[in-house]
Design an enzyme around this catalytic site. Sequence first.
Site, mmCIF file in Angstrom:
data_model
loop_
_atom_site.group_PDB
_atom_site.id
_atom_site.type_symbol
_atom_site.label_atom_id
_atom_site.label_comp_id
_atom_site.label_asym_id
_atom_site.label_seq_id
_atom_site.Cartn_x
_atom_site.Cartn_y
_atom_site.Cartn_z
ATOM 1 N N GLY A 168 -20.464 17.211 -45.998
ATOM 2 C CA GLY A 168 -21.766 16.889 -45.422
ATOM 3 C C GLY A 168 -22.700 18.084 -45.322
ATOM 4 O O GLY A 168 -23.903 17.970 -45.568
ATOM 5 N N CYS B 136 -17.200 23.286 -34.369
ATOM 6 C CA CYS B 136 -17.666 22.228 -33.460
ATOM 7 C C CYS B 136 -16.862 22.345 -32.165
ATOM 8 O O CYS B 136 -16.315 21.371 -31.659
ATOM 9 C CB CYS B 136 -17.535 20.851 -34.084
ATOM 10 S SG CYS B 136 -15.917 20.476 -34.790
ATOM 11 N N CYS C 269 -15.060 25.753 -46.255
ATOM 12 C CA CYS C 269 -14.205 24.767 -45.585
ATOM 13 C C CYS C 269 -14.956 23.444 -45.573
ATOM 14 O O CYS C 269 -15.360 22.939 -44.524
ATOM 15 C CB CYS C 269 -13.875 25.206 -44.165
ATOM 16 S SG CYS C 269 -13.205 26.871 -44.008
#
Length: 387
Positions: free
Chosen positions: A231, A341, A226
């Site tokens: 990053g 997150c 995903c």
Amino acid sequence: MTPGARIQAAIDVLDRIGAGTPAEKALTGWARGARFAGSGDRAAVRDHVYQALRCWRSYACLGGGDTGRARMIGALRAADLDPDTLFTGEGHAPAPLSQAERGAGSLPSGADAHDLPDWLWAQFQSDLGEGAARAALALRKRAPVMLRVNLARAGLQDVISLLAEDGIHSEPHPIAKSALLVTDGARRVARSRAYLDGLAELQDGSGQAAMEAIPLPSNGGILDYCAGGGGKALALAAQGARKVYAHDIDAARMADLPARAARSGADVEILDGSKLVDKAPYSLILCDAPCSGSGTWRRTPDAKWRLTPERLDELTQMQSAILREAAQLVGSGGRLIYATCSVLHAENEARIDAFLQATPNWHQAYAQRFDVSDGGDGFFVAHLARI
């Protein structure tokens, strides 16, 4: 623009948001109609608006109403400033306070004081226990600007010096070996030589620490399942991963990844859905799953007011599906890394428990939560090993 004029502009934007316009769209609409506003003015108005979104309910209590004007009155009171000094009606400043406004307002409590919807405050208390208030209050503050130094190409001190030449001050942060905290000049980062030359990337400290904790396989491919902007794929490549693949169901999210990879000297190959099986099995798959983003609400504060119990249920079903799908692509003895997150139990430990109950040939080798802190967002990561 005067400080008072900036307050009035923020009031106008907040009223648009209160009427249902997304925050970024409301800010863009204001900026297009405010050609007189310089970059400093736009940044100041944006800061006012985003801080009001972080403290949406507490500012309404302190200001005595749910309008943009009331919330900016509440913002000044929260900062122990007298609204009368800026609400003067002069130079495009807001009109002076009425007697009713001077007498309005009350100290927030409960969910209002913690700036969460009622159901989410109850969820925080259930999930985080004694840490609920700490997490909620941390989300009311502005997030730090963190950089990940590309340690494959430069050292921390080298990048600190290079950034300083461009007017950006930074210092090492203990959350991760590669982490720099930007203390001044954050808005210059994207134009700095360190960033343009691939020596530093914008990346939250918790995400950096989670990637550093991943044991890289000695052989076999690594798939960022995903990937989003990529990053974390770049971070794994910088740590010495031999072959990194990146995939996202929305390929447009990875549009900038080839240029970023070239800039940083990383070998990252983008895979569309039809090629995932061709490269399988993988020694390690990272699933940084779509989630509520509750650990990042300092950066996207409007998201916490949009989240509903129904949407949370949709997200948890999606997360479980992603784990099931990715697990099928992991080779014998390989690892599946699940991350969000989010600070919510339903998106983290509950998803791992459900996966392990449904797939007994896996076990949890490692798990860690990262609190919302001065160096990172709220984050969760678990390492699952195939038996």
